[in-house]
Write a protein that holds these residues in place. Structure first.
Motif, PDB file in Angstrom:
ATOM      1  N   MET A   1     -76.463 -19.510   7.528  1.00  0.00           N
ATOM      2  CA  MET A   1     -75.736 -18.349   7.019  1.00  0.00           C
ATOM      3  C   MET A   1     -74.851 -18.789   5.860  1.00  0.00           C
ATOM      4  N   THR A   2     -74.866 -18.018   4.794  1.00  0.00           N
ATOM      5  CA  THR A   2     -74.033 -18.341   3.640  1.00  0.00           C
ATOM      6  C   THR A   2     -72.905 -17.329   3.519  1.00  0.00           C
ATOM      7  N   GLY A   3     -71.754 -17.780   3.015  1.00  0.00           N
ATOM      8  CA  GLY A   3     -70.638 -16.887   2.840  1.00  0.00           C
ATOM      9  C   GLY A   3     -70.736 -16.104   1.544  1.00  0.00           C
ATOM     10  N   THR A   4     -69.720 -15.286   1.315  1.00  0.00           N
ATOM     11  CA  THR A   4     -69.660 -14.523   0.079  1.00  0.00           C
ATOM     12  C   THR A   4     -69.466 -15.471  -1.094  1.00  0.00           C
ATOM     13  N   PRO A   5     -70.316 -15.391  -2.124  1.00  0.00           N
ATOM     14  CA  PRO A   5     -70.164 -16.320  -3.253  1.00  0.00           C
ATOM     15  C   PRO A   5     -68.870 -16.082  -4.011  1.00  0.00           C
ATOM     16  N   LEU A   6     -68.330 -17.155  -4.544  1.00  0.00           N
ATOM     17  CA  LEU A   6     -67.125 -17.039  -5.353  1.00  0.00           C
ATOM     18  C   LEU A   6     -67.432 -16.309  -6.648  1.00  0.00           C
ATOM     19  N   LYS A   7     -66.459 -15.514  -7.111  1.00  0.00           N
ATOM     20  CA  LYS A   7     -66.566 -14.780  -8.366  1.00  0.00           C
ATOM     21  C   LYS A   7     -65.478 -15.285  -9.310  1.00  0.00           C
ATOM     22  N   LEU A   8     -65.817 -15.440 -10.580  1.00  0.00           N
ATOM     23  CA  LEU A   8     -64.857 -15.922 -11.581  1.00  0.00           C
ATOM     24  C   LEU A   8     -64.527 -14.805 -12.559  1.00  0.00           C
ATOM     25  N   VAL A   9     -63.245 -14.493 -12.666  1.00  0.00           N
ATOM     26  CA  VAL A   9     -62.759 -13.455 -13.578  1.00  0.00           C
ATOM     27  C   VAL A   9     -61.999 -14.155 -14.701  1.00  0.00           C
ATOM     28  N   LEU A  10     -62.605 -14.219 -15.878  1.00  0.00           N
ATOM     29  CA  LEU A  10     -62.015 -14.900 -17.025  1.00  0.00           C
ATOM     30  C   LEU A  10     -61.344 -13.907 -17.966  1.00  0.00           C
ATOM     31  N   PHE A  11     -60.147 -14.243 -18.396  1.00  0.00           N
ATOM     32  CA  PHE A  11     -59.387 -13.399 -19.305  1.00  0.00           C
ATOM     33  C   PHE A  11     -59.145 -14.094 -20.635  1.00  0.00           C
ATOM     34  N   ASP A  12     -59.309 -13.351 -21.716  1.00  0.00           N
ATOM     35  CA  ASP A  12     -58.692 -13.725 -22.977  1.00  0.00           C
ATOM     36  C   ASP A  12     -57.188 -13.504 -22.807  1.00  0.00           C
ATOM     37  N   VAL A  13     -56.381 -13.992 -23.737  1.00  0.00           N
ATOM     38  CA  VAL A  13     -54.924 -13.868 -23.590  1.00  0.00           C
ATOM     39  C   VAL A  13     -54.330 -12.903 -24.624  1.00  0.00           C
ATOM     40  N   ASP A  14     -54.297 -13.312 -25.902  1.00  0.00           N
ATOM     41  CA  ASP A  14     -53.663 -12.480 -26.938  1.00  0.00           C
ATOM     42  C   ASP A  14     -54.473 -11.203 -27.161  1.00  0.00           C
ATOM     43  N   GLY A  15     -53.814 -10.068 -26.973  1.00  0.00           N
ATOM     44  CA  GLY A  15     -54.487  -8.790 -27.137  1.00  0.00           C
ATOM     45  C   GLY A  15     -55.148  -8.285 -25.884  1.00  0.00           C
ATOM     46  N   THR A  16     -55.176  -9.119 -24.846  1.00  0.00           N
ATOM     47  CA  THR A  16     -55.788  -8.724 -23.574  1.00  0.00           C
ATOM     48  C   THR A  16     -54.753  -8.743 -22.452  1.00  0.00           C
ATOM     49  N   LEU A  17     -54.155  -9.904 -22.213  1.00  0.00           N
ATOM     50  CA  LEU A  17     -53.088  -9.999 -21.221  1.00  0.00           C
ATOM     51  C   LEU A  17     -51.712  -9.743 -21.824  1.00  0.00           C
ATOM     52  N   VAL A  18     -51.494 -10.245 -23.034  1.00  0.00           N
ATOM     53  CA  VAL A  18     -50.176 -10.106 -23.662  1.00  0.00           C
ATOM     54  C   VAL A  18     -50.302  -9.502 -25.060  1.00  0.00           C
ATOM     55  N   ASP A  19     -49.263  -8.778 -25.445  1.00  0.00           N
ATOM     56  CA  ASP A  19     -49.219  -8.173 -26.777  1.00  0.00           C
ATOM     57  C   ASP A  19     -48.390  -9.071 -27.689  1.00  0.00           C
TER      58      ASP A  19
END
Length: 223
Positions: A1-19
């Motif tokens: 039995m295998t578990g739920t696969p890991l998911k990777l959420v990648l973010f840009d920074v300038d203009g995406t996370l911060v102004d």
């Protein structure tokens, strides 16, 4: 039995996370002025956000020698560091909903969070420390990679985390982010509050508010 696969959420920074546009434009203008070169317009400066600085200057000042471009790059770094030290995290405020979204994503056991940015290691570390965003397990920066849209940042993040491309998304506000993600074979999500017109992004998905991100990810990975 295998578990739920890991998911990777990648973010840009300038203009995406911060102004950070105010700081970027002001510091770039200061760096150009120090070399006696007329500064580009605000729109021109914002159009290159996301590129590594040498590539950005090659586009912003093509008539200048490589030596002058390099001097402007150094002047920009000095101005940006001084602004960051003077203003603290206020030099690049988080976009509305960003912190709540990151915290919600971080609470999902199979989600890993990461960053892929044109910022330097020093700049990114200062930003993360300033805003208390210590949830990113992989941090890819301009110091260690070719400039976006080369896929190196995303590919390295996948290798570091052991996540498969089909279980990764790249989130950003520029065409460079979308092209980088596509070149790496991952799903791309554009945000419409950043520095490139949303109509140009051509990502797999587009969101207009951070509250839409978690439901979208759950839908993408529902199987």
């Amino acid at each position: 039995m295998t578990g739920t696969p890991l998911k990777l959420v990648l973010f840009d920074v300038d203009g995406t996370l911060v102004d950070s546009q105010g700081t970027i434009v002001a510091c770039m203008a200061q760096a150009f002025a120090a070399e006696g070169v007329i500064a580009p317009t605000r729109e021109e400066i914002l159009s290159i956000v996301g590129l590594s600085l040498p590539q950005a200057l090659a586009q912003l000042a093509p008539a200048q020698s490589e030596a002058v471009q390099a001097q402007i790059v150094e002047g920009y770094k000095i101005a940006y560091k001084a602004t960051r030290e003077r203003m603290g995290p206020d030099h690049s405020p988080l976009y509305p909903g960003a912190r709540a979204c990151l915290e919600a994503l971080h609470s999902v056991p199979e989600f890993l969070l990461g960053v892929a940015t044109g910022k330097s290691q020093r700049g990114l570390d200062g930003l993360i420390d300033g805003h208390g965003l210590h949830m990113f397990v992989t941090r890819q920066v301009a110091d260690h990679h070719p400039s976006k849209p080369h896929p190196s940042m995303v590919l390295t993040a996948l290798t570091e985390t052991g996540v498969q491309p089909e279980h990764c998304v790249m989130i950003g506000d520029t065409t460079f982010d979308m092209q980088m993600g596509r070149a790496a074979g991952v799903t791309t999500i554009g945000v419409d509050w950043g520095y490139h017109p949303s109509g140009r992004l051509d990502g797999d998905y587009l969101i207009s508010d951070y509250s839409a991100l978690l439901p979208l990810l759950n839908d993408i990975w529902k199987d």
